[in-house]
Design a protein around this motif. Structure first.
Motif, PDB file in Angstrom:
ATOM      1  N   MET A   1       0.813  -1.216   0.000  1.00 38.75           N
ATOM      2  CA  MET A   1       0.000   0.000   0.000  1.00 38.75           C
ATOM      3  C   MET A   1       0.847   1.267   0.000  1.00 38.75           C
ATOM      4  SD  MET A   1      -3.233  -0.768   2.515  1.00 38.75           S
ATOM      5  CE  MET A   1      -4.590  -1.800   1.992  1.00 38.75           C
ATOM      6  N   LYS A   2       0.290   2.332  -0.565  1.00 36.45           N
ATOM      7  CA  LYS A   2       0.938   3.634  -0.604  1.00 36.45           C
ATOM      8  C   LYS A   2       0.211   4.571   0.348  1.00 36.45           C
ATOM      9  CE  LYS A   2       2.035   3.005  -5.501  1.00 36.45           C
ATOM     10  NZ  LYS A   2       1.799   3.509  -6.889  1.00 36.45           N
ATOM     11  N   ASN A   3       0.905   4.967   1.407  1.00 38.77           N
ATOM     12  CA  ASN A   3       0.314   5.872   2.408  1.00 38.77           C
ATOM     13  C   ASN A   3      -1.095   5.434   2.801  1.00 38.77           C
ATOM     14  OD1 ASN A   3       2.640   7.576   2.219  1.00 38.77           O
ATOM     15  ND2 ASN A   3       1.746   8.511   0.378  1.00 38.77           N
ATOM     16  N   PRO A   4      -1.237   4.210   3.304  1.00 37.59           N
ATOM     17  CA  PRO A   4      -2.579   3.693   3.598  1.00 37.59           C
ATOM     18  C   PRO A   4      -3.273   4.480   4.708  1.00 37.59           C
ATOM     19  CG  PRO A   4      -0.916   2.265   4.558  1.00 37.59           C
ATOM     20  CD  PRO A   4      -0.178   3.267   3.704  1.00 37.59           C
ATOM     21  N   LEU A   5      -4.578   4.606   4.544  1.00 34.83           N
ATOM     22  CA  LEU A   5      -5.404   5.228   5.571  1.00 34.83           C
ATOM     23  C   LEU A   5      -5.952   4.115   6.455  1.00 34.83           C
ATOM     24  CD1 LEU A   5      -6.861   7.705   6.761  1.00 34.83           C
ATOM     25  CD2 LEU A   5      -8.689   7.310   5.102  1.00 34.83           C
ATOM     26  N   GLU A   6      -5.573   4.136   7.728  1.00 33.88           N
ATOM     27  CA  GLU A   6      -6.025   3.104   8.654  1.00 33.88           C
ATOM     28  C   GLU A   6      -7.292   3.577   9.361  1.00 33.88           C
ATOM     29  OE1 GLU A   6      -3.190   1.161  11.151  1.00 33.88           O
ATOM     30  OE2 GLU A   6      -1.503   1.711   9.858  1.00 33.88           O
ATOM     31  N   ILE A   7      -8.312   2.729   9.278  1.00 35.90           N
ATOM     32  CA  ILE A   7      -9.591   3.038   9.898  1.00 35.90           C
ATOM     33  C   ILE A   7      -9.875   1.972  10.949  1.00 35.90           C
ATOM     34  CG2 ILE A   7     -12.089   3.204   9.524  1.00 35.90           C
ATOM     35  CD1 ILE A   7     -11.439   4.177   6.686  1.00 35.90           C
ATOM     36  N   GLY A   8     -10.000   2.381  12.195  1.00 34.55           N
ATOM     37  CA  GLY A   8     -10.293   1.442  13.279  1.00 34.55           C
ATOM     38  C   GLY A   8     -11.539   1.875  14.014  1.00 34.55           C
ATOM     39  N   ILE A   9     -12.578   1.093  13.918  1.00 36.41           N
ATOM     40  CA  ILE A   9     -13.830   1.410  14.598  1.00 36.41           C
ATOM     41  C   ILE A   9     -13.850   0.694  15.941  1.00 36.41           C
ATOM     42  CG2 ILE A   9     -16.343   1.361  14.432  1.00 36.41           C
ATOM     43  CD1 ILE A   9     -14.902   3.121  12.343  1.00 36.41           C
ATOM     44  N   ASP A  10     -13.900   1.469  17.036  1.00 35.75           N
ATOM     45  CA  ASP A  10     -13.863   0.903  18.398  1.00 35.75           C
ATOM     46  C   ASP A  10     -12.716  -0.089  18.535  1.00 35.75           C
ATOM     47  OD1 ASP A  10     -16.070   2.357  19.115  1.00 35.75           O
ATOM     48  OD2 ASP A  10     -17.483   0.785  18.577  1.00 35.75           O
ATOM     49  N   PRO A  11     -11.463   0.355  18.409  1.00 37.23           N
ATOM     50  CA  PRO A  11     -10.338  -0.567  18.442  1.00 37.23           C
ATOM     51  C   PRO A  11     -10.225  -1.352  19.739  1.00 37.23           C
ATOM     52  CG  PRO A  11      -9.591   1.715  18.655  1.00 37.23           C
ATOM     53  CD  PRO A  11     -11.044   1.764  18.295  1.00 37.23           C
ATOM     54  N   ASP A  12     -10.795  -0.818  20.837  1.00 37.37           N
ATOM     55  CA  ASP A  12     -10.729  -1.546  22.106  1.00 37.37           C
ATOM     56  C   ASP A  12     -11.872  -2.540  22.270  1.00 37.37           C
ATOM     57  OD1 ASP A  12      -8.442  -0.159  22.861  1.00 37.37           O
ATOM     58  OD2 ASP A  12      -9.605   1.487  23.728  1.00 37.37           O
ATOM     59  N   GLN A  13     -12.806  -2.525  21.332  1.00 39.33           N
ATOM     60  CA  GLN A  13     -13.954  -3.437  21.395  1.00 39.33           C
ATOM     61  C   GLN A  13     -13.872  -4.365  20.192  1.00 39.33           C
ATOM     62  OE1 GLN A  13     -16.223  -3.486  23.857  1.00 39.33           O
ATOM     63  NE2 GLN A  13     -17.386  -5.172  23.010  1.00 39.33           N
ATOM     64  N   SER A  14     -13.412  -5.597  20.418  1.00 39.51           N
ATOM     65  CA  SER A  14     -13.156  -6.518  19.313  1.00 39.51           C
ATOM     66  C   SER A  14     -14.407  -7.214  18.818  1.00 39.51           C
ATOM     67  CB  SER A  14     -12.125  -7.578  19.736  1.00 39.51           C
ATOM     68  OG  SER A  14     -10.903  -6.966  20.069  1.00 39.51           O
ATOM     69  N   THR A  15     -15.448  -7.278  19.637  1.00 40.89           N
ATOM     70  CA  THR A  15     -16.701  -7.912  19.216  1.00 40.89           C
ATOM     71  C   THR A  15     -17.817  -6.883  19.243  1.00 40.89           C
ATOM     72  OG1 THR A  15     -17.237  -8.593  21.482  1.00 40.89           O
ATOM     73  CG2 THR A  15     -15.975 -10.150  20.139  1.00 40.89           C
ATOM     74  N   ALA A  16     -18.912  -7.195  18.582  1.00 46.04           N
ATOM     75  CA  ALA A  16     -20.035  -6.261  18.488  1.00 46.04           C
ATOM     76  C   ALA A  16     -20.573  -5.909  19.875  1.00 46.04           C
ATOM     77  CB  ALA A  16     -21.138  -6.865  17.624  1.00 46.04           C
ATOM     78  N   LYS A  17     -21.047  -4.685  20.024  1.00 44.45           N
ATOM     79  CA  LYS A  17     -21.498  -4.207  21.332  1.00 44.45           C
ATOM     80  C   LYS A  17     -22.774  -4.900  21.808  1.00 44.45           C
ATOM     81  CE  LYS A  17     -19.453   0.419  21.082  1.00 44.45           C
ATOM     82  NZ  LYS A  17     -19.723   1.876  21.075  1.00 44.45           N
ATOM     83  N   GLY A  18     -23.577  -5.402  20.875  1.00 48.79           N
ATOM     84  CA  GLY A  18     -24.846  -6.008  21.250  1.00 48.79           C
ATOM     85  C   GLY A  18     -24.750  -7.440  21.741  1.00 48.79           C
ATOM     86  N   LEU A  19     -23.533  -7.951  21.924  1.00 46.03           N
ATOM     87  CA  LEU A  19     -23.354  -9.349  22.326  1.00 46.03           C
ATOM     88  C   LEU A  19     -23.237  -9.498  23.840  1.00 46.03           C
ATOM     89  CD1 LEU A  19     -20.800 -10.715  19.686  1.00 46.03           C
ATOM     90  CD2 LEU A  19     -23.289 -10.879  19.678  1.00 46.03           C
ATOM     91  N   GLU A  20     -23.783 -10.604  24.346  1.00 41.77           N
ATOM     92  CA  GLU A  20     -23.580 -11.013  25.740  1.00 41.77           C
ATOM     93  C   GLU A  20     -22.731 -12.284  25.727  1.00 41.77           C
ATOM     94  OE1 GLU A  20     -27.089 -10.859  28.401  1.00 41.77           O
ATOM     95  OE2 GLU A  20     -28.176 -10.250  26.595  1.00 41.77           O
ATOM     96  N   HIS A  21     -21.717 -12.319  26.593  1.00 41.02           N
ATOM     97  CA  HIS A  21     -20.774 -13.437  26.615  1.00 41.02           C
ATOM     98  C   HIS A  21     -20.841 -14.145  27.972  1.00 41.02           C
ATOM     99  CE1 HIS A  21     -18.693 -11.710  23.032  1.00 41.02           C
ATOM    100  NE2 HIS A  21     -19.068 -10.566  23.575  1.00 41.02           N
ATOM    101  N   TYR A  22     -21.114 -15.459  27.964  1.00 38.57           N
ATOM    102  CA  TYR A  22     -21.153 -16.251  29.183  1.00 38.57           C
ATOM    103  C   TYR A  22     -20.430 -17.576  28.970  1.00 38.57           C
ATOM    104  CZ  TYR A  22     -25.038 -13.045  30.188  1.00 38.57           C
ATOM    105  OH  TYR A  22     -25.808 -11.923  30.367  1.00 38.57           O
TER     106      TYR A  22
END
Length: 468
Positions: free
Chosen positions: A199-220
């Motif tokens: 890549m040439k001067n790539p634009l990095e886009i990180g959506i909620d980089p600290d949240q690796s899974t979707a916000k609507g999920l419950e994990h048990y």
């Protein structure tokens, strides 16, 4: 805050109108960030959780950049699996056909000759799996001299499935000034190295980089003995009762066993195998989407890139190999802002894996207990188990009002209880009926109590099976 319109991002009105016909009027965060960057011609590395709308984030600007008058391949999209590639083809046709754009899917497992024939119709948008696209390029059937943009969706999965060499060969065959767009839920070292190299001067886009899974999920997670895992799987599915459930196992040979046991327990299930042919996979996925069966059992490889609408729950029958695999499994549910459940069945020795995933992914991954047909927090389950069980015992008049707790204390209303209970124990003798007590009756009672004790806690189908 006023909602952002697609037209404000640079999407043409006719495409925005087409989106509106399907009920899509407001872009997601990853679409808001990615669409203008791709329209401006920048190389893009977009990292966002699975199910956040990444497909439209690159597909809309790709379609808008195609010249419908030029009868030649202009844009190429690479996907890790056949199912994901065909999903992208369907989306491309949905929004591209009104613009006069011809979309062609090139996937492994399909008839090569038929694909060669379709290439003669000069499609402008090519969507395919890495191996088949490379094969057709080397056969000189797919011409790359007009391809000015290459998108690699779920790039980390492409590499994990052995497509790194194919991607490298495809990039070598394209124009030097082509635009590159890489998208993934996770970014591995291999992906980062490819980005720096290509890549040439790539634009990095990180959506909620600290949240690796979707916000609507419950994990048990549910901890127990290995021998109880199958019964626990049945119980969690029965308790939550989702319309669709995907169960992940680590070993291919375990898939058939889990599927067979679920069907025996009355839960309709089918299996998805990575090495199954195209028709078999299509039949299973079609049946799952239409609701013909409730549970789909699969391995990580078999389920790569699947998008099942209405999938409410994912169960890890075996814990994932690492946190990245957890992310991809969890990404099958809770898509496009919807809610979802991710449950893991582990042994007591595997609890540390859940704690590790929670720390690495920045998610809340809590333990739950199964008790009396309900799912409870560990403290609540322990509190219920510790409460004394009040069983009624007959007094000397035959009235059952003395509690088991009173028996432990040794008296009721100042009178000895043990003596009263002993006098009235055993079968009551009706008037005119011969006495049936004695040693034989006592042995039968003890035998019956022993059977009840052994069956306690067993599933209903097992109790019925053991009943003489």
């Amino acid at each position: 805050m006023k909602a952002t319109l697609f037209t404000a991002l640079g999407i043409e009105q006719n495409l925005a109108d087409r989106l509106s016909e399907y009920g899509i009027t407001e872009p997601t965060p990853v679409q808001t960030e990615t669409i203008p960057a791709i329209l401006n011609g920048a190389d893009v590395l977009a990292r966002s959780q699975t199910g956040t709308g990444k497909t439209l984030a690159y597909l809309l600007p790709v379609l808008q950049g195609i010249d419908a008058e030029l009868k030649s391949a202009q844009k190429l999209i690479i996907a890790p699996t056949q199912e994901l590639a065909m999903q992208i083809v369907r989306e491309g046709e949905k929004y591209g056909q009104p613009r006069g754009i011809h979309v062609l899917g090139l996937i492994g497992g399909a008839a090569l000759k038929r694909q060669v024939d379709k290439l003669k119709l000069h499609p402008q948008l090519i969507v395919g799996t890495p191996g088949r696209v490379r094969e057709l390029i080397e056969m000189r059937k797919l011409k790359m001299h007009h391809v000015n943009a290459i998108v690699v969706d779920e790039v980390d999965q492409v590499f994990q499935l052995g497509g790194a060499g194919d991607v490298d060969r495809i990039l070598r065959s394209a124009l030097r000034d082509r635009q590159l767009v890489f998208l993934s839920a996770t970014v591995s070292r291999e992906t980062a190295a490819l980005v720096k190299r290509e890549m040439k001067n790539p634009l990095e886009i990180g959506i909620d980089p600290d949240q690796s899974t979707a916000k609507g999920l419950e994990h048990y997670y549910f901890a127990g003995d290995e021998r109880d895992k199958m019964e626990n799987l049945r119980r969690v599915i029965r308790h939550y009762n989702p319309k669709k459930t995907m169960v992940f196992v680590n070993q291919t040979e375990t898939i058939a066993e889990v599927q067979a046991k679920l069907n025996y327990m009355g839960l309709s299930a089918e299996a998805l195998y990575a090495d199954a042919d195209k028709l078999a996979r299509s039949r299973v996925l079609s049946g799952f989407r239409s609701g013909k069966f409730k549970v789909l059992v699969a391995s990580d490889v078999a389920a790569r890139g699947l998008d099942i609408e209405g999938l409410e729950m994912v169960v890890n029958y075996d814990p994932p190999m690492d946190s990245e695999h957890y992310v991809h499994r969890a990404g099958r549910t809770g898509r496009m802002g919807r809610s979802g459940l991710v449950l893991s069945l582990v042994t007591y020795k595997q609890i540390f894996i859940m704690n590790k995933f929670a720390k690495e992914l920045g998610i809340t991954l809590e333990e739950r207990k199964l008790y009396a047909g309900k799912v409870l927090e560990p403290k609540a389950a322990a509190s219920i188990r510790s409460q004394p069980v009040r069983r009624k015992s007959p007094d000397k008049t035959g009235n059952a009002h003395v509690s088991q707790e009173s028996v432990k204390q040794g008296s009721s209303k100042g009178r000895p209880v043990k003596e009263e209970t002993r006098k009235t124990s055993g079968p009551a003798k009706k008037q005119g009926e011969p006495f049936r007590g004695g040693k034989s009756s006592e042995r039968e009672n003890r035998s019956e109590r022993e059977r009840e004790r052994k069956n306690k806690g067993a599933p209903k189908w097992l109790k019925d099976k053991k009943r003489p």
